[in-house]
Design a protein around this motif. Structure first.
Motif, PDB file in Angstrom:
ATOM      1  N   LEU A   1       2.104  -8.680   2.928  1.00 41.46           N
ATOM      2  CA  LEU A   1       2.194  -9.313   1.607  1.00 41.46           C
ATOM      3  C   LEU A   1       0.864  -9.264   0.873  1.00 41.46           C
ATOM      4  CD1 LEU A   1       4.466 -12.370   2.377  1.00 41.46           C
ATOM      5  CD2 LEU A   1       4.953 -10.527   0.770  1.00 41.46           C
TER       6      LEU A   1
ATOM      7  N   ALA B   1       0.378  -5.632  -0.281  1.00 36.40           N
ATOM      8  CA  ALA B   1       1.268  -5.290  -1.386  1.00 36.40           C
ATOM      9  C   ALA B   1       0.977  -6.143  -2.620  1.00 36.40           C
ATOM     10  CB  ALA B   1       2.718  -5.477  -0.959  1.00 36.40           C
ATOM     11  N   GLY B   2       0.471  -7.350  -2.419  1.00 37.80           N
ATOM     12  CA  GLY B   2       0.254  -8.263  -3.528  1.00 37.80           C
ATOM     13  C   GLY B   2      -0.913  -7.896  -4.412  1.00 37.80           C
TER      14      GLY B   2
ATOM     15  N   SER C   1       7.530 -13.876   0.076  1.00 40.28           N
ATOM     16  CA  SER C   1       6.521 -14.741   0.693  1.00 40.28           C
ATOM     17  C   SER C   1       7.113 -16.092   1.086  1.00 40.28           C
ATOM     18  CB  SER C   1       5.325 -14.928  -0.231  1.00 40.28           C
ATOM     19  OG  SER C   1       5.687 -15.706  -1.353  1.00 40.28           O
TER      20      SER C   1
ATOM     21  N   TRP D   1       8.066 -10.378  -4.889  1.00 43.32           N
ATOM     22  CA  TRP D   1       6.977 -10.647  -3.944  1.00 43.32           C
ATOM     23  C   TRP D   1       6.936 -12.137  -3.589  1.00 43.32           C
ATOM     24  CZ3 TRP D   1       2.801 -13.722  -3.415  1.00 43.32           C
ATOM     25  CH2 TRP D   1       1.874 -13.386  -2.454  1.00 43.32           C
TER      26      TRP D   1
ATOM     27  N   VAL E   1       0.316  -5.433  -7.030  1.00 40.68           N
ATOM     28  CA  VAL E   1       1.282  -6.135  -7.876  1.00 40.68           C
ATOM     29  C   VAL E   1       0.547  -7.068  -8.833  1.00 40.68           C
ATOM     30  CG1 VAL E   1       3.135  -7.848  -7.863  1.00 40.68           C
ATOM     31  CG2 VAL E   1       3.203  -5.946  -6.258  1.00 40.68           C
TER      32      VAL E   1
END
Length: 100
Positions: free
Chosen positions: A43, A46-47, A25, A21, A50
């Protein structure tokens, strides 16, 4: 019949996904402006999981560190394109006459 993954590998897998990730980025500033906005939104979406997974596997210390690194990457854009300064007109050209 499916096998369940080994519980010992899950923390390492969470760390690898977080590093991937971070690498993605760092690559977003290379995109065009419209692509940067879409990539930033993706991002962030999805972050969040994560970061939750990283915190679950490694504890709140690494979770806060991961949050700080992710925030730093999204806000500062460390590999952003920098404008090239213009060359002054009075500067000597790269010719034999301009060299000494």
């Amino acid at each position: 019949m499916t096998r369940t993954p080994d519980p010992a590998i899950m923390p390492l897998l969470a760390l690898v996904v977080a590093v991937v990730w971070l690498a993605l980025s760092c690559l977003t500033p290379r995109l065009q402006r419209r692509g940067q906005r879409r990539a930033s939104r993706a991002l962030v979406l999805a972050g969040v999981p994560v970061l939750g997974w990283l915190t679950l596997e490694w504890g709140p210390g690494l979770g806060v560190l991961g949050f700080g690194m992710g925030l730093l990457m999204l806000l500062t854009r460390p590999t952003a394109r920098r404008p090239v300064p213009p060359v002054p007109a009075s500067a000597p050209m790269n010719t034999p006459e301009g060299q000494r």
